[in-house]
Design an enzyme around this catalytic site. Structure first.
Site, PDB file in Angstrom:
ATOM      1  N   LYS A   1       0.852  -1.197   0.000  1.00 55.92           N
ATOM      2  CA  LYS A   1       0.000   0.000   0.000  1.00 55.92           C
ATOM      3  C   LYS A   1       0.885   1.243   0.000  1.00 55.92           C
ATOM      4  CE  LYS A   1      -3.946   1.872   2.682  1.00 55.92           C
ATOM      5  NZ  LYS A   1      -4.810   1.651   3.861  1.00 55.92           N
ATOM      6  N   SER A   5      -9.763   1.678   2.774  1.00 56.41           N
ATOM      7  CA  SER A   5      -8.856   2.443   1.945  1.00 56.41           C
ATOM      8  C   SER A   5      -7.811   1.590   1.232  1.00 56.41           C
ATOM      9  CB  SER A   5      -8.151   3.503   2.790  1.00 56.41           C
ATOM     10  OG  SER A   5      -7.358   2.901   3.794  1.00 56.41           O
ATOM     11  N   SER A  22      -9.976  -0.710   7.022  1.00 53.96           N
ATOM     12  CA  SER A  22      -9.387  -0.573   5.684  1.00 53.96           C
ATOM     13  C   SER A  22      -8.654  -1.789   5.145  1.00 53.96           C
ATOM     14  CB  SER A  22      -8.452   0.626   5.636  1.00 53.96           C
ATOM     15  OG  SER A  22      -9.205   1.792   5.488  1.00 53.96           O
TER      16      SER A  22
HETATM   17  N1  GLN Z   1     -13.376   3.758   6.114  1.00 47.68           N
HETATM   18  C1  GLN Z   1     -12.775   4.233   7.316  1.00 47.68           C
HETATM   19  C2  GLN Z   1     -12.494   5.701   7.207  1.00 47.68           C
HETATM   20  O1  GLN Z   1     -12.823   6.242   6.205  1.00 47.68           O
HETATM   21  C3  GLN Z   1     -11.548   3.435   7.642  1.00 47.68           C
HETATM   22  C4  GLN Z   1     -10.292   3.947   7.072  1.00 47.68           C
HETATM   23  C5  GLN Z   1      -9.096   3.133   7.445  1.00 47.68           C
HETATM   24  O2  GLN Z   1      -9.195   2.075   8.087  1.00 47.68           O
HETATM   25  N2  GLN Z   1      -7.942   3.649   7.107  1.00 47.68           N
HETATM   26  O3  GLN Z   1     -11.949   6.304   8.066  1.00 47.68           O
END
Ligand code: GLN
Length: 481
Positions: free
Chosen positions: A79, A154, A178
């Site tokens: 990532k 994400s 995420s």
């Molecule tokens: N979808 C969640 C957010 O928008 C989780 C993001 C993440 O785990 N980095 O914050």
């Protein structure tokens, strides 16, 4: 002819060890499919063909000299929010365009020492803020299985890379879901380790008290193989914990093949099966429950009474932390600079131009909940509720070995849906954020597909340092290909 890009880590290692193919051949096969898929899937922000081939050649040379290592010659995708020395690292933000990592994050140093080959950087929501990979500053990623849909986020690029056979395995980060949510949407396995299990050193901070790095893989065994390398204390990360690291691949050793879950109690958190759950998602979770019983597990209903406070608590804590963590991106030290004679004006212009809309929204929210007039009402109170949420999980784990629940309320959305409705996006994290607030561990596992062919996962949630229990249950529940 074997399609090398489709292999798992375990299969790749077997082939490399027996001499059936070389790491260079494996890496070339992946690079070919990766490059061909960039136009439509766009799993990668950058592909490092030259670097990957050089690392693969070095792995082959070491193997020819009689060496072996846990991942020697296995190509992995990372990532775009982890520093890999010499590769760009942007967290999919324009503000970091041009930044090249000067050092390896600890997780990368560990993978490098284990012999992994780094294929490139996967797309993500900007600074890991989002659940669709559409907030990326470099364009969206498409779900390789449910075509026309988002891959989740994400870590959507990592999930698409693994689910689309564009990497053998990948790393993601999970702050509020995420790793688990995109794994579920792309039909792969994803692990959010216990907070402190894996070092965060060299990982672009999202919300520091919630972030963990974890594996995203095609199989449960592969996730265990990667956890063996990633887990452990790090002197460079004071929040990493000095707990012994077991051999995670031993989690299912010695289990009765007919009833591998005999003696285990799985908790069913009733709040996670409430209203608003898509009927097909519910049916696939029920299916997983039935299989767990057939495999010998005892199911027990448990309660997480503060679950409905998860979203507001998470979005206060995480925006507060992100507003502080992103303060360092000011055009002076890293990446983009919009030059101006006045330094404050330079900060302003750089941040206005470099950050996308979702990042700005969260920085504003976080600054607000931390401001002197509102600190007690929002941030202070959210910290207290966070403690109650953690206690809910502790009480549940007094009654069971792990929890079994859906990962997301719905399968993957069509690309473009709800893009101007942030609240709708935030609400979709309702089943994942509690784990991060509590600090415990969780694993997302493919559970089947909807009638329209969209992958759906279930998650297993374990107590602190309970990853072994998760791997044992996941291995038993894993659907055969
Ligand atoms: N979808 C969640 C957010 O928008 C989780 C993001 C993440 O785990 N980095 O914050």
């Amino acid at each position: 002819m074997m399609e090398l890009n489709k292999l798992t880590i375990a299969e790749a290692l077997a082939g490399l060890r027996s001499g059936a193919f070389t790491s260079v051949e494996l890496t070339q096969a992946l690079l070919k499919t990766m490059e061909a898929s960039q136009k439509d899937i766009h799993a990668y922000v950058t592909i490092d063909a030259e670097g990957a081939l050089a690392q693969a050649a070095e792995a082959d040379r070491r193997r020819a000299a009689g060496e072996d290592a846990p991942l020697l010659g296995v190509p992995i995708a990372v990532k775009d929010n982890m520093n890999v020395k010499g590769q760009p690292c942007t967290a999919s933000s324009r503000i970091l365009e041009g930044y090249v990592a000067p050092y390896d994050a600890t997780v990368i140093a560990k993978l490098r020492a284990a012999g992994a080959v780094f294929l490139g950087r996967t797309n993500m929501d900007e600074f890991a803020l989002g659940s669709t990979t559409q907030t990326s500053g470099f364009g969206p990623t498409e779900n390789p299985v449910a075509r026309g849909c988002v891959p989740g986020g994400s870590s959507g690029g990592s999930a698409a890379a693994v689910g689309g056979d564009l990497a053998i395995a990948a790393l993601g980060t999970d702050t509020g879901g995420s790793i688990r949510q995109p794994a579920s949407h792309c039909g792969i396995v994803g692990v959010k380790p216990t907070y402190g299990r894996v070092s965060r050193y060299g990982v672009v901070a999202c919300a520091s008290s919630l972030d963990q790095v974890g594996p995203m893989t095609k199989t449960v065994e592969d996730a265990a193989l990667l956890m063996n390398v990633l887990a452990g204390p790090d002197p460079m990360d004071a929040t990493s914990l000095d707990e012994p690291v077991p051999d995670y691949t031993q989690a299912w050793a010695g289990a009765d093949p007919e009833r591998p879950l005999a003696g285990m109690t799985l908790g069913i958190p009733k709040e996670y099966y409430g209203e608003g759950l898509d009927p097909e998602v519910r049916a696939l979770a029920e299916d997983a429950k039935a299989r767990a019983i057939a495999l010998g597990a005892t199911l027990k209903e448990v309660s997480l009474p503060h679950a409905s406070y998860g979203i507001p608590t998470y979005y206060i804590c995480m925006t507060a932390e992100i507003s502080a963590n992103l303060a360092r991106f000011d055009g002076v030290r890293y990446g983009l600079r919009v030059p101006c004679d006045d330094v404050v004006e330079q900060y302003r212009r750089t941040r206005a131009e470099g950050f996308g809309a979702e990042v700005k929204r969260r920085v504003l929210l976080g600054t607000f909940v931390l401001s002197s007039g509102y600190y007690d009402a929002y941030y202070g109170r959210a910290q207290k509720v966070r403690t109650l949420i953690r206690r809910d999980f502790e009480a549940a784990f007094a009654e069971c070995d792990a929890l079994l629940a859906p990962v997301t309320p719905e399968p993957a959305w069509p690309l473009g849906a709800y893009q101007d409705d942030p609240i709708r996006n935030y609400l979709s994290d309702v089943l994942t954020v509690g784990v991060n607030l509590a600090g415990c561990c969780a694993l997302a596992l493919p559970a089947g597909q909807t009638k329209a062919g969209k992958p759906v996962g279930v998650q297993l949630i374990g107590p602190n340092f309970g990853e072994m229990a998760l791997f044992r249950v996941a291995k038993a529940l894993e659907l055969k290909k």
